[in-house]
Motif scaffolding. Sequence first.
Motif, PDB file in Angstrom:
ATOM      1  N   UNK A 228       0.841  -1.205   0.000  1.00  0.00           N
ATOM      2  CA  UNK A 228       0.000   0.000   0.000  1.00  0.00           C
ATOM      3  C   UNK A 228       0.876   1.255   0.000  1.00  0.00           C
ATOM      4  N   UNK A 229       1.946   1.220   0.770  1.00  0.00           N
ATOM      5  CA  UNK A 229       2.896   2.334   0.797  1.00  0.00           C
ATOM      6  C   UNK A 229       3.461   2.590  -0.597  1.00  0.00           C
ATOM      7  N   UNK A 230       3.735   1.535  -1.335  1.00  0.00           N
ATOM      8  CA  UNK A 230       4.243   1.675  -2.701  1.00  0.00           C
ATOM      9  C   UNK A 230       3.188   2.264  -3.626  1.00  0.00           C
ATOM     10  N   UNK A 231       1.915   1.985  -3.345  1.00  0.00           N
ATOM     11  CA  UNK A 231       0.860   2.589  -4.166  1.00  0.00           C
ATOM     12  C   UNK A 231       0.717   4.074  -3.866  1.00  0.00           C
ATOM     13  N   UNK A 232       0.902   4.468  -2.603  1.00  0.00           N
ATOM     14  CA  UNK A 232       0.847   5.886  -2.259  1.00  0.00           C
ATOM     15  C   UNK A 232       1.954   6.660  -2.966  1.00  0.00           C
ATOM     16  N   UNK A 233       3.049   5.974  -3.262  1.00  0.00           N
ATOM     17  CA  UNK A 233       4.167   6.593  -3.969  1.00  0.00           C
ATOM     18  C   UNK A 233       4.040   6.432  -5.479  1.00  0.00           C
ATOM     19  N   UNK A 234       2.896   5.928  -5.939  1.00  0.00           N
ATOM     20  CA  UNK A 234       2.586   5.722  -7.365  1.00  0.00           C
ATOM     21  C   UNK A 234       3.522   4.720  -8.041  1.00  0.00           C
ATOM     22  N   UNK A 235       4.123   3.831  -7.256  1.00  0.00           N
ATOM     23  CA  UNK A 235       4.923   2.752  -7.823  1.00  0.00           C
ATOM     24  C   UNK A 235       4.000   1.622  -8.271  1.00  0.00           C
ATOM     25  N   UNK A 236       2.995   1.350  -7.461  1.00  0.00           N
ATOM     26  CA  UNK A 236       1.934   0.407  -7.792  1.00  0.00           C
ATOM     27  C   UNK A 236       0.612   1.142  -7.883  1.00  0.00           C
ATOM     28  N   UNK A 237      -0.320   0.608  -8.660  1.00  0.00           N
ATOM     29  CA  UNK A 237      -1.661   1.181  -8.682  1.00  0.00           C
ATOM     30  C   UNK A 237      -2.486   0.569  -7.557  1.00  0.00           C
ATOM     31  N   UNK A 238      -3.555   1.258  -7.215  1.00  0.00           N
ATOM     32  CA  UNK A 238      -4.467   0.732  -6.204  1.00  0.00           C
ATOM     33  C   UNK A 238      -5.044  -0.612  -6.643  1.00  0.00           C
ATOM     34  N   UNK A 239      -5.387  -0.712  -7.926  1.00  0.00           N
ATOM     35  CA  UNK A 239      -5.960  -1.945  -8.446  1.00  0.00           C
ATOM     36  C   UNK A 239      -4.975  -3.108  -8.329  1.00  0.00           C
ATOM     37  N   UNK A 240      -3.709  -2.849  -8.603  1.00  0.00           N
ATOM     38  CA  UNK A 240      -2.711  -3.908  -8.485  1.00  0.00           C
ATOM     39  C   UNK A 240      -2.630  -4.429  -7.057  1.00  0.00           C
ATOM     40  N   UNK A 241      -2.660  -3.520  -6.091  1.00  0.00           N
ATOM     41  CA  UNK A 241      -2.607  -3.934  -4.689  1.00  0.00           C
ATOM     42  C   UNK A 241      -3.865  -4.711  -4.321  1.00  0.00           C
ATOM     43  N   UNK A 242      -5.018  -4.280  -4.800  1.00  0.00           N
ATOM     44  CA  UNK A 242      -6.265  -5.000  -4.528  1.00  0.00           C
ATOM     45  C   UNK A 242      -6.203  -6.442  -5.032  1.00  0.00           C
ATOM     46  N   UNK A 243      -5.497  -6.656  -6.148  1.00  0.00           N
ATOM     47  CA  UNK A 243      -5.431  -7.987  -6.760  1.00  0.00           C
ATOM     48  C   UNK A 243      -4.392  -8.895  -6.108  1.00  0.00           C
ATOM     49  N   UNK A 244      -3.658  -8.368  -5.131  1.00  0.00           N
ATOM     50  CA  UNK A 244      -2.633  -9.167  -4.450  1.00  0.00           C
ATOM     51  C   UNK A 244      -3.268  -9.883  -3.274  1.00  0.00           C
ATOM     52  N   UNK A 245      -3.626 -11.128  -3.497  1.00  0.00           N
ATOM     53  CA  UNK A 245      -4.349 -11.935  -2.510  1.00  0.00           C
ATOM     54  C   UNK A 245      -3.666 -13.297  -2.408  1.00  0.00           C
ATOM     55  N   UNK A 246      -3.468 -13.775  -1.182  1.00  0.00           N
ATOM     56  CA  UNK A 246      -2.966 -15.133  -0.955  1.00  0.00           C
ATOM     57  C   UNK A 246      -4.182 -16.012  -0.665  1.00  0.00           C
ATOM     58  N   UNK A 247      -4.601 -16.852  -1.607  1.00  0.00           N
ATOM     59  CA  UNK A 247      -5.861 -17.614  -1.442  1.00  0.00           C
ATOM     60  C   UNK A 247      -5.691 -18.848  -0.550  1.00  0.00           C
ATOM     61  N   UNK A 248      -5.557 -18.581   0.740  1.00  0.00           N
ATOM     62  CA  UNK A 248      -5.366 -19.630   1.744  1.00  0.00           C
ATOM     63  C   UNK A 248      -6.506 -19.553   2.745  1.00  0.00           C
ATOM     64  N   UNK A 249      -6.978 -20.690   3.211  1.00  0.00           N
ATOM     65  CA  UNK A 249      -8.020 -20.699   4.233  1.00  0.00           C
ATOM     66  C   UNK A 249      -7.571 -21.549   5.412  1.00  0.00           C
ATOM     67  N   UNK A 250      -7.826 -21.030   6.613  1.00  0.00           N
ATOM     68  CA  UNK A 250      -7.661 -21.810   7.834  1.00  0.00           C
ATOM     69  C   UNK A 250      -9.050 -22.274   8.238  1.00  0.00           C
ATOM     70  N   UNK A 251      -9.277 -23.565   8.217  1.00  0.00           N
ATOM     71  CA  UNK A 251     -10.611 -24.090   8.505  1.00  0.00           C
ATOM     72  C   UNK A 251     -10.920 -23.988   9.992  1.00  0.00           C
ATOM     73  N   UNK A 252     -12.147 -23.625  10.295  1.00  0.00           N
ATOM     74  CA  UNK A 252     -12.598 -23.638  11.685  1.00  0.00           C
ATOM     75  C   UNK A 252     -12.954 -25.068  12.080  1.00  0.00           C
ATOM     76  N   UNK A 253     -13.092 -25.294  13.385  1.00  0.00           N
ATOM     77  CA  UNK A 253     -13.466 -26.641  13.852  1.00  0.00           C
ATOM     78  C   UNK A 253     -14.796 -27.065  13.232  1.00  0.00           C
ATOM     79  N   UNK A 254     -15.770 -26.156  13.185  1.00  0.00           N
ATOM     80  CA  UNK A 254     -17.076 -26.504  12.613  1.00  0.00           C
ATOM     81  C   UNK A 254     -16.928 -26.959  11.169  1.00  0.00           C
TER      82      UNK A 254
END
Length: 349
Positions: A228-254
């Motif tokens: 996000x800091x890099x986007x504030x400096x216009x190195x990255x766009x806001x959209x690029x940061x939004x698309x940076x997701x680690x698709x991992x899930x920690x399952x609950x006991x239920x």
Amino acid sequence: MDNNYNKYCSGQLKLISDFDKINEIFEIVLKNHINNQDKKYNNNNNIRILDIGCSHGKNSIIVLKPLIEQIRNKWNPNEKVIEIFHSDLSVNDFSKLFNQVYNLNSYSNKINNIFTYGIGNSFENQLVANNSIDFIFSFSTMQWVPFLNEYKSFEGSLYNISISDRLAGFENYYKENFENTLNHRYNELKVGGIFSFNIFIQEDKGSENEEKSKSLYYCMKNIKDILKEMSYESILSREEVENMVIPVVLLTRDEYQYAIDKSTNNTGLKLIYENRITTNWSDIIQDPYISSIIAIIGNFIKNAINGDKNRVDSIFNNFEQRLHLKYKLNPNNFQFHLCNLYLSFLKEN
């Protein structure tokens, strides 16, 4: 996974070594294989092993070498055909896998009549034919889930799948997804076969390890703050940061208990082993700490950066330098624990 996975995978190897019953469980597999050889439902006497989430192969080979040794000790040379199926996503670099498999120190040199295959497909699908596999193993894999647009956000964490309340419409998604995964493994196993694996879990609210199992979220939030800091400096766009997701899930006991109960009640699967271990990532790796994290998350960040290779590499190198500096200034901000649940299921019928 990053292209340097084999170089920075000591943490994942430690998670495998914590499953100290694998050789004992494989003995059960071999015993059942022998007992079932003459049964009418057994249409293949080869010993078949399915490795789910092989990546570039280093840790898979470490798992397989003692298993192959057990087979060698039970049969004469050339008496038993062994087939190993290594599976991962179709984007995996299988050439690196096979370079490892056919290395002099690999399992492929332990016994004659051994054949190896690669499967480019997700574990959320059935990977091989029904009733065809004696043993399935999978470590540090079942936490990956499909990338969905609903995860995207400029705020929050790189790991933005809620650690408590699920997004609207996703209340049943993960438990049903896990149940389907177990059902596919049931279909693939021969009678007497076993599926052994680990999942990452969210500890119960109010439990001793609740805060530890939230630490991954906060580690990834601090990493996202750098982006996000890099986007504030216009190195990255806001959209690029939004698309940076680690698709991992920690399952609950239920969630994981729902899947276990449904699968064991509705199929011939029987839970034969269960163990829970919580570990600090920094305590189990032998690689440089930040490099081990980048090996896991690097491609998800790179893939969200637009432009040619020069722009991608330049921005990613900038990010790496900032991450190393932030870690040096305050390493506690990037520490996290993993709460592992180790499970083994036997196919009884």
